[in-house]
Design a protein around this motif. Structure first.
Motif, PDB file in Angstrom:
ATOM      1  N   THR A 217      23.714  43.271  36.196  1.00  0.00           N
ATOM      2  CA  THR A 217      25.165  43.123  36.127  1.00  0.00           C
ATOM      3  C   THR A 217      25.761  42.339  34.994  1.00  0.00           C
ATOM      4  O   THR A 217      26.469  42.550  34.202  1.00  0.00           O
ATOM      5  CB  THR A 217      25.618  42.568  37.424  1.00  0.00           C
ATOM      6  OG1 THR A 217      25.590  43.389  38.538  1.00  0.00           O
ATOM      7  CG2 THR A 217      27.305  42.492  37.347  1.00  0.00           C
TER       8      THR A 217
ATOM      9  N   THR B 101      37.331  43.745  34.469  1.00  0.00           N
ATOM     10  CA  THR B 101      36.970  43.241  35.918  1.00  0.00           C
ATOM     11  C   THR B 101      37.692  44.242  36.716  1.00  0.00           C
ATOM     12  O   THR B 101      37.122  44.756  37.838  1.00  0.00           O
ATOM     13  CB  THR B 101      37.540  41.934  36.114  1.00  0.00           C
ATOM     14  OG1 THR B 101      36.838  41.058  35.333  1.00  0.00           O
ATOM     15  CG2 THR B 101      37.077  41.498  37.625  1.00  0.00           C
TER      16      THR B 101
ATOM     17  N   ARG C 140      35.499  47.436  36.689  1.00  0.00           N
ATOM     18  CA  ARG C 140      34.396  47.420  37.673  1.00  0.00           C
ATOM     19  C   ARG C 140      34.662  47.372  39.111  1.00  0.00           C
ATOM     20  O   ARG C 140      33.943  47.806  40.108  1.00  0.00           O
ATOM     21  CB  ARG C 140      33.695  45.924  37.389  1.00  0.00           C
ATOM     22  CG  ARG C 140      32.579  45.552  38.107  1.00  0.00           C
ATOM     23  CD  ARG C 140      32.033  44.078  37.656  1.00  0.00           C
ATOM     24  NE  ARG C 140      30.938  43.759  38.504  1.00  0.00           N
ATOM     25  CZ  ARG C 140      30.688  42.428  38.744  1.00  0.00           C
ATOM     26  NH1 ARG C 140      31.327  41.622  38.329  1.00  0.00           N
ATOM     27  NH2 ARG C 140      29.611  42.033  39.478  1.00  0.00           N
ATOM     28  N   THR C 141      35.631  46.596  39.406  1.00  0.00           N
ATOM     29  CA  THR C 141      36.094  46.397  40.927  1.00  0.00           C
ATOM     30  C   THR C 141      36.487  47.752  41.547  1.00  0.00           C
ATOM     31  O   THR C 141      36.230  48.057  42.750  1.00  0.00           O
ATOM     32  CB  THR C 141      37.288  45.496  41.148  1.00  0.00           C
ATOM     33  OG1 THR C 141      36.846  44.198  40.519  1.00  0.00           O
ATOM     34  CG2 THR C 141      37.520  45.093  42.451  1.00  0.00           C
TER      35      THR C 141
ATOM     36  N   THR D 248      35.971  36.439  45.927  1.00  0.00           N
ATOM     37  CA  THR D 248      35.037  37.375  45.080  1.00  0.00           C
ATOM     38  C   THR D 248      35.840  37.822  43.705  1.00  0.00           C
ATOM     39  O   THR D 248      35.479  37.892  42.751  1.00  0.00           O
ATOM     40  CB  THR D 248      34.610  38.564  45.945  1.00  0.00           C
ATOM     41  OG1 THR D 248      33.816  38.106  47.025  1.00  0.00           O
ATOM     42  CG2 THR D 248      33.890  39.891  44.924  1.00  0.00           C
TER      43      THR D 248
ATOM     44  N   TRP E 115      34.806  37.058  40.126  1.00  0.00           N
ATOM     45  CA  TRP E 115      34.441  38.133  38.866  1.00  0.00           C
ATOM     46  C   TRP E 115      35.350  37.999  37.711  1.00  0.00           C
ATOM     47  O   TRP E 115      34.838  38.237  36.592  1.00  0.00           O
ATOM     48  CB  TRP E 115      34.834  39.524  39.672  1.00  0.00           C
ATOM     49  CG  TRP E 115      33.545  40.041  40.597  1.00  0.00           C
ATOM     50  CD1 TRP E 115      32.452  39.104  40.558  1.00  0.00           C
ATOM     51  CD2 TRP E 115      33.625  41.227  41.327  1.00  0.00           C
ATOM     52  NE1 TRP E 115      31.502  39.995  41.720  1.00  0.00           N
ATOM     53  CE2 TRP E 115      32.474  41.063  42.139  1.00  0.00           C
ATOM     54  CE3 TRP E 115      34.307  42.159  41.547  1.00  0.00           C
ATOM     55  CZ2 TRP E 115      32.142  42.155  42.924  1.00  0.00           C
ATOM     56  CZ3 TRP E 115      34.004  43.249  42.291  1.00  0.00           C
ATOM     57  CH2 TRP E 115      32.900  43.108  43.014  1.00  0.00           C
TER      58      TRP E 115
ATOM     59  N   TYR F  60      33.970  35.290  35.714  1.00  0.00           N
ATOM     60  CA  TYR F  60      32.602  35.441  35.147  1.00  0.00           C
ATOM     61  C   TYR F  60      32.839  36.423  33.958  1.00  0.00           C
ATOM     62  O   TYR F  60      32.190  36.457  33.152  1.00  0.00           O
ATOM     63  CB  TYR F  60      31.871  36.350  36.400  1.00  0.00           C
ATOM     64  CG  TYR F  60      30.508  36.554  35.974  1.00  0.00           C
ATOM     65  CD1 TYR F  60      29.438  35.576  35.782  1.00  0.00           C
ATOM     66  CD2 TYR F  60      29.927  37.725  35.895  1.00  0.00           C
ATOM     67  CE1 TYR F  60      28.222  36.293  35.543  1.00  0.00           C
ATOM     68  CE2 TYR F  60      28.836  38.247  35.641  1.00  0.00           C
ATOM     69  CZ  TYR F  60      27.785  37.539  35.408  1.00  0.00           C
ATOM     70  OH  TYR F  60      26.610  37.607  34.877  1.00  0.00           O
TER      71      TYR F  60
END
Length: 139
Positions: A17, A34, A37-38, A76, A80, A83
């Protein structure tokens, strides 16, 4: 297959990832990256849930379960977002090890919130993770 098998697979996919996300976030707003991706995670996990389990089980979830899964989902999402921003600003080989300090936070929170008893090995392992993250971040 026991928990170690699944944990190693999780670590492998988390490592992949970092590299894939670093490539994907280039030249894109990190929040948008993000969100994309989510969305993929959302569709993928619902597909697996629908394929493997009865949807009637959703109605049987307790209020407590909903609250804590919602809080976990929010944590989470925040993780993310942070991140992806870190990946946009830094090298994946430095960001990913710092992100793995989550292991140390999980150990500490398990002791504080869940009242899990920590062994010397968990404390020593956590200290080594911190030391490793510092060494790799400053490399």
């Amino acid at each position: 297959m026991n928990w170690i098998f699944w944990a190693v697979l999780s670590a492998f996919f988390a490592g992949a990832t970092a590299v894939l996300a670093k490539i994907g976030v280039e030249g894109v707003d990190s929040n948008l990256a993000t969100a994309v991706r989510t969305t993929v995670v959302l569709v993928f996990t619902w597909g697996i849930a629908l394929a493997t389990g009865p949807m009637a089980a959703v109605g049987s979830l307790s209020r407590r379960t909903w609250v804590f899964l919602t809080l976990s989902g929010l944590a989470t999402g925040l993780s993310w977002l942070c991140y992806f921003r870190a990946l946009q600003l830094g090298e994946a080989s430095r960001v990913a090890p710092v992100d793995k300090l989550s292991v140390v936070f999980a150990i500490a929170l398990a002791a504080l919130v869940l009242h899990e008893r920590l062994s010397w090995a968990q404390c020593a392992g956590g200290a080594l993770i911190v030391a490793g993250a510092i060494v790799l971040a400053l490399a």
